[in-house]
Enzyme design. Structure first.
Site, PDB file in Angstrom:
ATOM      1  CG  ASP A 504      -2.131   1.125   0.952  1.00  0.00           C
ATOM      2  OD1 ASP A 504      -2.886   1.138   0.448  1.00  0.00           O
ATOM      3  OD2 ASP A 504      -1.637   1.885   1.987  1.00  0.00           O
ATOM      4  CB  ILE A 505       1.480   4.462  -2.006  1.00  0.00           C
ATOM      5  CG1 ILE A 505       0.978   3.742  -3.737  1.00  0.00           C
ATOM      6  CG2 ILE A 505       1.416   5.500  -2.303  1.00  0.00           C
ATOM      7  CD1 ILE A 505       0.639   3.906  -4.769  1.00  0.00           C
ATOM      8  CD  GLU A 547      -4.666   3.866  -1.805  1.00  0.00           C
ATOM      9  OE1 GLU A 547      -4.864   4.119   0.212  1.00  0.00           O
ATOM     10  OE2 GLU A 547      -5.597   3.940  -2.378  1.00  0.00           O
TER      11      GLU A 547
END
Length: 633
Positions: A504-505, A547
């Site tokens: 996950d960003i 994301e």
């Protein structure tokens, strides 16, 4: 005795019908139809259905479509004989006379009327009857055509039979057919067929026959002096009379017919005219001998084109299309005679070409080839096919790869709707290895291959849209689920581990809110690029959603997966994402790792554990990777 009579009558009907239809309605027509009428009359009598006797009239009219009056009129008399007992009953006598007269009249009128309708265009029926009979007698389709050609091409037997006919018709000792041939030393002739035994006639290539060959005029000598005159061949008997006639096909001489006899003045003028008449028939046989092989070859070529084109249409795999085009082209090139040839199949890749198939010795499949400076590039620039029958004086390279010695070559651009999709090249070590017909067949097959390539490209594009994420180019969520199921099913049989990364960003929402969604999309694409470059070739990367990204790591335990996760995290952390008008920005990843066998058994459990490990990483400072087996306590 109906229990005996009906089975016996039915057996007779079945027997006659089998014999009748086996003979293709040429024999036993009256017997077959009468046995059917007897069975019908018996049924009417047994069931007391005398009122059904008018049914004979439509039966007679229907039969007239298939049989002539020679069948229908005798059949009508026999039907009348079935009802003969009715003539002796006074009350029914006039009725039976009227019935019998009407039946005979119906048979005669219907057979004549329908016969005239069928013969409105007798010439067409006559013209097509041989073809129809041939089709009926053949075993069907290509086998029948092949049988037709093989029977037609037995010209040697026909010529010999005709020479024997001439021999007996003019009382000759021998009749010989010579064929002209050309050599480096000049013209000459050879013996093609003779009524004598093998070795009885020896051609010398000179003499009277050579003169006739040169002048294309008949020659007759009633008295031959073998010491003075050389006739052109040697035989074991004396030749006193000789008549030589040219066999002409239009203005072209195709043979020399020689008739000899040991008797002086053996061939009178009417006899010579008879021989001249036979030369015309000989010319037609020899023309058929010359033309039919070409027809057979053209038929074989069209058959190959049909078969190989259907194979091209049936596939959407580029490698299979290339393989089938090369195989079909080699069959077409070998129509005249078996020969060694090389084929090259190039696929356009921008301004360069990928060689995806090659037959012969030498090069292997290669990619990103530049065709500039080669002979085949002429076809690319002009978008036109090229055939060079002799490359002896051509100095530049023919191909961008090494190949066997090339003496002649054909280059066919594969174009679909004005787009150059590829290039097909075929070469040979001998000069002029293709004729016009073969070239046309190759052009048609190449056009079909271009259509198949376009279909394959379209199918691949549609499949890509259905399986990949449009923004990042990674597999979409659906394909990720399918790949993970397949991998777990495959490895479960061997108890091998499979690991899953969920990434996950960090603070991605802040990136979108601060810089806008276009910048967020740019970051997603750059991160997906780093993921592809960091993981191994055997690993599967996908966009999990938003994301979040996922990576399936086959045959990887927890420790190995953690190492890959850390390598990926550090690669993203060290990367500066340059945004125009904004400048460089930095982002980080949080990664959760789970492994089968040690952490879970099913796909759902694996995803859940990796997600919980990701949650742990995000809520413990972010920019870190967490292995489920290390945090589960």
């Amino acid at each position: 005795m109906p229990g005996l009579w009906f089975p016996l009558s039915a057996a007779i009907l079945i027997s006659y019908s089998a014999i009748h239809f086996r003979a293709k309605r040429k024999k036993f027509s009256v017997e077959f139809l009468f046995s059917a009428a007897v069975l019908s009359a018996g049924a009417m009598n047994a069931l007391n259905l005398a009122w059904l006797k008018p049914i004979y009239f439509p039966l007679i009219i229907s039969a007239a479509f298939f049989y002539g009056w020679r069948t229908l009129v005798p059949l009508s008399f026999l039907i009348i004989l079935i009802r003969l007992n009715s003539f002796f009953i006074g009350a029914a006598l006039l009725e039976e006379i009227a019935f019998s007269s009407s039946l005979l009249l119906t048979a005669a009128v219907s057979s004549v009327a329908i016969g005239r309708l069928k013969n409105i265009n007798p010439r067409t029926d006559t013209d097509f009857r041989p073809a129809k009979d041939t089709a009926e007698e053949s075993t069907g389709g290509n086998e029948g055509i092949s049988h037709y050609f093989s029977s037609r091409l037995k010209t040697e037997e026909e010529i010999r039979e005709l020479l024997l006919t001439i021999k007996h018709a003019v009382f000759a000792d021998s009749v010989n057919l010579f064929m002209p041939h050309h050599s480096a030393s000049g013209g000459g002739f050879t013996l093609k067929c003779s009524t004598g035994e093998d070795g009885d006639i020896i051609s010398t290539g000179r003499g009277i026959i050579a003169e006739c060959l040169k002048n294309k005029k008949a020659f007759y000598s009633a008295e031959i002096d073998e010491k003075v005159s050389e006739i052109g061949y040697i035989k074991n008997k004396k030749v006193s009379s000789l008549f030589v006639a040219p066999v002409m096909e239009g203005y072209a001489l195709t043979g020399i017919l020689a008739v000899d006899s040991p008797i002086c003045h053996a061939f009178s003028e009417p006899v010579r005219n008879t021989v001249q008449m036979f030369t015309g028939h000989l010319a037609r046989i020899m023309e058929r001998e010359r033309v039919y092989p070409k027809i057979k070859r053209d038929y074989d070529g069209l058959k190959i084109l049909n078969e190989e084109s259907s194979k091209l249409v049936s596939s959407l795999d580029m490698n299979i299309i290339a393989e089938r085009l090369c195989e079909g082209a080699e069959k077409i090139a070998s129509l005249q005679e078996p020969q060694a040839s090389q084929t090259f199949f190039f696929i356009a890749s921008g301004k360069q070409f990928d060689l995806i198939r090659y037959t012969g010795n030498g090069t292997r499949n290669k990619t990103a080839l530049d065709l500039r400076g080669t002979f085949i590039n002429i076809a690319v620039e002009n978008r036109q096919s090229i055939y060079m029958a002799d490359m002896k004086d051509y100095r530049n390279p023919v191909l961008p790869v090494s190949a066997e010695a090339i003496r002649s070559v054909i280059v066919l651009p594969l174009i679909y709707e004005s787009r150059l999709l590829g290039l097909f090249v075929m070469s040979s070590g001998k000069t002029d290895f293709l004729d016009t017909f073969q070239i046309e067949l190759l052009k048609v097959m190449s056009n079909q291959a271009a259509s198949s390539i376009a279909n394959a490209n379209l199918h691949a594009e549609i499949e890509k849209l259905a399986t990949t994420d449009g923004l990042t180019g990674l597999f979409n969520h659906r394909v990720f689920q399918e790949k993970l199921s397949e991998e777990l099913k495959r490895l479960s049989r061997y108890s091998e581990p499979t690991s899953l990364l969920l990434t996950d960003i960090d603070f991605f929402k802040k990136v979108n809110d601060t810089y806008g969604h276009p910048v967020g999309d740019f970051v997603l694409k750059e991160v997906s690029k780093i993921i592809r470059e960091t993981i191994r070739d055997v690993d599967v990367a996908a966009r999990y959603g938003g994301e979040e990204f996922a990576a399936i790591l086959p045959l990887t335990d927890g420790e190995g997966a953690k190492n890959i996760a850390e390598r990926l995290r550090k690669a993203v952390m060290s990367q500066s994402f340059d945004i125009s008008h904004i400048g460089p920005i930095k982002i980080t990843l949080s990664i959760g790792v789970a492994t089968t066998s040690s952490d879970c058994k099913t796909k759902e459990e694996l995803i859940e554990k990796a997600d919980r490990a990701l949650y742990h990483a995000k809520h413990n400072g972010r920019n870190r990777s967490a292995l489920w087996s290390e945090i589960r306590g």
